[in-house]
Each structure stands twice: as structure tokens, then as C-alpha cells.
Design a protein around this motif. Structure first.
Motif, short mmCIF file in Angstrom:
data_model
loop_
_atom_site.label_atom_id
_atom_site.label_comp_id
_atom_site.label_asym_id
_atom_site.label_seq_id
_atom_site.Cartn_x
_atom_site.Cartn_y
_atom_site.Cartn_z
N MET A 1 81.90 5.81 53.62
CA MET A 1 80.94 4.79 54.06
C MET A 1 80.51 3.99 52.83
O MET A 1 79.55 4.35 52.15
N LEU A 20 76.19 6.93 69.28
CA LEU A 20 75.49 8.20 69.06
C LEU A 20 74.36 8.38 70.07
O LEU A 20 74.12 9.49 70.54
N GLY A 21 73.70 7.28 70.41
CA GLY A 21 72.62 7.36 71.40
C GLY A 21 73.16 7.82 72.74
O GLY A 21 72.59 8.71 73.38
N ASN A 24 74.03 11.49 72.50
CA ASN A 24 72.79 12.27 72.59
C ASN A 24 72.38 12.46 74.04
O ASN A 24 72.06 13.56 74.49
N LEU A 25 72.41 11.36 74.79
CA LEU A 25 71.94 11.41 76.18
C LEU A 25 72.89 12.23 77.06
O LEU A 25 72.44 13.00 77.91
N ALA A 49 75.56 15.67 66.51
CA ALA A 49 74.56 14.82 65.86
C ALA A 49 73.95 15.54 64.66
O ALA A 49 73.79 14.96 63.58
N CYS A 53 74.48 14.41 60.58
CA CYS A 53 73.40 14.18 59.60
C CYS A 53 73.73 14.88 58.29
O CYS A 53 73.66 14.29 57.20
N LEU A 56 76.93 13.29 56.53
CA LEU A 56 76.66 11.99 55.91
C LEU A 56 75.85 12.16 54.63
O LEU A 56 76.05 11.46 53.64
N GLY B 176 75.23 4.91 58.05
CA GLY B 176 75.29 6.26 57.50
C GLY B 176 75.28 6.37 55.98
O GLY B 176 75.42 7.46 55.44
N MET B 194 69.03 7.21 58.20
CA MET B 194 70.26 7.81 58.72
C MET B 194 69.94 8.93 59.73
O MET B 194 70.41 8.92 60.86
N VAL B 195 69.10 9.88 59.32
CA VAL B 195 68.79 11.00 60.21
C VAL B 195 68.05 10.47 61.45
O VAL B 195 68.31 10.89 62.58
N ILE B 197 68.28 7.51 62.92
CA ILE B 197 69.12 6.77 63.88
C ILE B 197 70.13 7.72 64.54
O ILE B 197 70.44 7.55 65.72
N VAL B 198 70.62 8.72 63.82
CA VAL B 198 71.61 9.64 64.41
C VAL B 198 70.96 10.49 65.51
O VAL B 198 71.57 10.79 66.53
N THR B 199 69.70 10.88 65.31
CA THR B 199 69.05 11.78 66.27
C THR B 199 68.11 11.03 67.21
O THR B 199 67.35 11.65 67.95
N GLY B 201 68.30 9.46 70.11
CA GLY B 201 68.29 9.78 71.54
C GLY B 201 67.52 11.07 71.81
O GLY B 201 66.68 11.13 72.70
#
Lengths: 62, 382
Positions: A1, A20-21, A24-25, A49, A53, A56, B176, B194-195, B197-199, B201
Motif C-alpha cells: 500500500m 469491508l463494510g 462486516n454486515l 476484518a 487491521c 495492515l 490502509g 485504518m482500524v 474504517i476497517v471495523t 460496520g
């Protein structure tokens, strides 16, 4: 990245957060609907997810 | 977005977050052991159950209830009896009055097959109950719940504004990215983004369902006013019954109509979850979803005749479904472990947010903040 040289558009900024959203859902919902493979899908989506984290953060150049 | 719009959203994000962060940190920390509430209880306070019992054996509810009531002061009343969803255990809730809160009641456990009294530490005592009470209401009952509900609203606003201000931060860096080679501040800023936006939801759903749960008392009151009024319409001229039919007779009427019903609890006439004239028998389904979506059988308290079997209204369904989505107890132990990891991720987002706020208060930065001609003050120097 790596750092991109140009300014990103809204779509470029939000495409991964959107994916990712949704993941998650799906993860939150599918274990509620049933058991077995639906539980596994839930683990993959939500566990993914949490792992992302960590990956990354660790992968970033020191 | 203009600089001014961005600045406004930054302002919203900063203040909504700052106000609720301390409480959210408390919720995350107390929530961590609560995710494993069931497992911890299993290890520390599981009752011993007799194995050799003929299949289909069912304890006499009237005997159980009489026995439980004998353990409380004379004027105390039965509020409801509840079946454990996994084990053959019935808990009888005896209360000083029908408006009593959870901390005031006595909970007596029985084997649901033999009716034998079980020695179980009551579920409204001990460390886990303390943590739950702290988590749900800051030990302050209903006002505490409403206060935390308000913190939940601020948290929702903070998430929305956080997504809005995410865009300008990310204009020039890829998704990221965590820039560890610049300053500590930039490293934490990137980690926060980063954390977060990733989590996002998960944070949104757990935060929102938490807010719904803080509203359970008003939801219950609306439900009473709405549905119970309809049920009691024919009983207006009657005084509430003093001679009750047995709970066994009430249950039998329900099972005659719905033979394979899985009973979750029976609420006594006059209790908050029933009317003065009815037993309310709650039935749960057998999938993770329908297990939570309880159907209510209404039974006349005097004659034990089944009056009606009804679905709960949408707002009660919403409340029932919010509980698993908040606690993460619906996808096995692995889901609970993932829930705990995501809870830790939330602590990182909150902690880094506080760090960024504290770190920003140097005099030169405050000057920049107050200078309307300065470039976007809250964006890290590029």
C-alpha cells in the motif's frame, strides 16, 4: 500500500471501505440466520476484518 | 467539500467523540469479559445436574413455585419463571413487588425434569453481574441506561462524521496506509483511520444495538400500552383474579395448541410482561434467528384457557434481535473470540483518538486552529 502520487477520487477512497463494510454486515447477519457454514462465513468476514487491521499495521514500512 | 465544511465536520467528530470516549472505553473494557459471560459462569457456577432421568419427565410447576416462594418473605410475589435455553433448569424469579428491578429479586433454580431444588449462585450476584450492571447502567438503573443511550447517539454521530472527515485525510494516501516513518502522531492518526474504517460496520452495529438495548424499558412500556390494552379490553369491569389457575394448566393449554413449542418463560399475571388477567407464555423458535424472535401465548389466569397466540410487534422484534448482535453470542466460541478482537480494535480507535486530541494542544497548533486563513488545521502537515 504505497503512497499514491495523484489525488484520489471519492470512489477510489471509499471502494475498499465499502467492500469491508458489506463484509462486516454479511458477517454480522449470516450467523444469525443459521448455523454450520453460515457461522463459518461469519467467522471469515468478521475475523477477516480483525486480521486485516493487524496485517495492515504490521506490514507498514518501519 | 470546502475547507469550511471539512472544518465543521471535524468539529463535530472531535466533540461528539470526546464526550463519549471515556464511557465507551468503560463499555469496551467491561464488555470484554462479558462476551464470555456464559463460559465464565459455566466454569465457576454451573449446577450439578442428575443424569438419570426418564426422557420427557417434566417437573410440576406449581410445586416449584410454592417452594421458591417459601424462600422469600410472605408478601413477595412470583414475577416469572424462565427456562434455560440449553440445560434442564428453571429459574423462578420472586420479587418484593411486580415493579422490582433485577437487583432486588430472589432467583431460585430447579431441575426442570425432577423439580429438585438446585444450589446455584443466583445470576444477579457476583463479579459478572456487577460488570453487567456497570456496563448496562453505570450501576445507576434507568437514568444510567438513558445516559449511556445518549452516549450511544453521540457515538453514532461520531462514526458518521468520522467517515466524512476520512475522505480529506485519504485524498493522497492509499487505503490502509500506516505511515510509521514520520512522527508518532502521524502513525497513530493513520492507525486510528485504518482500524476505524476497517471495523466501521461492526462498530456501527454494536453501537446502534447497544443504544436500542438502553431503550428496552420505554419499548416495553409502549408494547404494554399498545398490545396489553387490547388484551384487557374485555376485562375492564373485573377485578384482577385472586385465585389463579396453576401454571401447569396454563402451559398445558399452550402445548395443546402448539405441541412442539420451546418455552422460554412464563410471565405471571400482573407482572410487567403480562396483564393482570393473563399468564403470558413466551415461546422461542429453534434457529439462531427465531430463537430470539419470541412468540407470545396469552392464557386466561382464572380458567387457563388459551386466549391468543400472537407475534410481537416490529419494535419488540428489533429489541430481541439487538441483544445477540450486541453481545456476539450467536455463532459459537470462535465468534466470541472474534468479537473480543474487534472490541480490542475499538479500544485502539478510542485510545488513539484521545491521544491525537491530547497531542494536538501545543500552542503553535492552537494558533493554527484559530487562524481562519491557515490551511486545514486538523490535517497533518503534508
Amino acid at each position: 500500500m504505497k503512497r499514491s502520487s495523484t489525488v484520489q477520487s471519492g470512489w477510489q477512497i471509499f471502494r475498499w471501505p465499502l467492500v469491508l463494510g458489506i463484509a462486516n454486515l454479511i458477517g454480522l447477519g449470516c450467523a444469525l440466520v443459521g448455523n454450520g457454514w453460515l457461522d463459518a462465513l461469519s467467522w471469515a468476514c468478521l475475523g477477516g476484518a480483525a486480521i486485516l487491521c493487524a496485517v495492515l499495521y504490521v506490514r507498514a514500512p518501519q | 467539500m470546502t475547507q469550511r465544511t471539512i472544518r465543521n465536520w471535524n468539529f463535530i467528530h472531535k466533540w461528539t467523540s470526546l464526550i463519549c470516549t471515556v464511557f465507551l472505553l468503560l463499555l469496551c473494557v467491561t464488555g470484554l469479559p462479558l462476551i464470555f459471560h456464559h463460559e465464565i459462569d459455566e466454569l465457576t457456577r454451573a449446577p450439578e445436574l442428575t443424569q438419570e432421568v426418564p426422557t420427557g419427565a417434566r417437573a410440576n410447576l406449581k410445586d416449584i413455585v410454592t417452594q421458591a416462594k417459601a424462600e422469600a418473605p410472605e408478601e413477595w410475589v412470583i414475577m416469572f419463571i424462565a427456562w434455560d435455553d440449553e440445560k434442564p433448569i428453571i429459574q423462578v424469579i420472586v420479587a418484593p413487588n411486580m415493579q422490582a428491578t433485577e437487583s432486588e429479586v430472589i432467583i431460585v433454580a430447579f431441575d426442570s425434569r425432577t423439580g429438585k431444588r438446585l444450589e446455584v449462585p443466583p445470576s444477579n450476584e457476583g463479579v459478572m453481574y456487577f460488570l453487567l450492571d456497570l456496563h448496562a447502567s453505570l450501576l445507576m438503573g434507568l437514568p444510567g441506561m438513558f445516559f449511556l443511550g445518549f452516549m450511544g447517539v453521540l457515538f453514532m454521530v461520531s462514526l458518521v462524521s468520522g467517515v466524512v472527515v476520512y475522505a480529506p485525510f485519504m485524498r493522497k494516501i492509499a487505503f490502509g496506509t500506516v505511515r510509521k516513518t514520520r512522527s508518532t502522531r502521524i502513525k497513530w492518526l493513520d492507525t486510528h483511520n485504518m482500524v476505524g474504517i476497517v471495523t466501521l460496520g461492526w462498530l456501527t452495529v454494536v453501537g446502534f444495538t447497544g443504544f436500542i438495548i438502553t431503550m428496552s424499558t420505554p419499548i416495553q412500556m409502549i408494547w404494554r400500552a399498545d398490545q396489553m390494552a387490547e388484551l384487557t379490553a374485555d376485562y375492564h369491569d373485573l377485578t384482577p383474579p385472586t385465585q389463579l389457575a396453576t401454571p401447569d394448566a396454563a402451559l398445558a393449554s399452550v402445548l395443546a395448541e402448539v405441541p412442539d413449542a420451546k418455552i422460554a418463560f412464563i410471565s405471571w399475571p400482573g407482572s410487567p410482561l403480562s396483564t393482570p388477567y393473563h399468564y403470558l407464555v413466551a415461546m422461542s423458535g429453534d434457529t439462531p434467528l427465531t430463537e430470539r424472535l419470541i412468540q407470545m401465548a396469552v392464557v386466561d389466569a382464572t380458567t387457563a384457557e388459551l386466549t391468543d397466540v400472537r407475534d410481537t410487534p416490529w419494535y419488540v422484534k428489533g429489541l430481541f434481535l439487538s441483544v445477540p448482535l450486541h453481545f456476539g453470542d450467536y455463532g459459537g466460541l470462535l465468534l466470541k473470540i472474534i468479537w473480543a478482537l474487534l472490541d480490542i480494535a475499538a479500544i485502539i480507535v478510542l485510545g488513539s483518538g484521545v491521544y491525537l486530541w491530547l497531542g494536538r494542544r501545543s500552542p503553535s497548533r492552537i494558533k493554527t486552529l484559530n487562524d481562519p486563513t491557515a490551511p486545514l488545521a486538523l490535517e497533518p502537515a503534508e
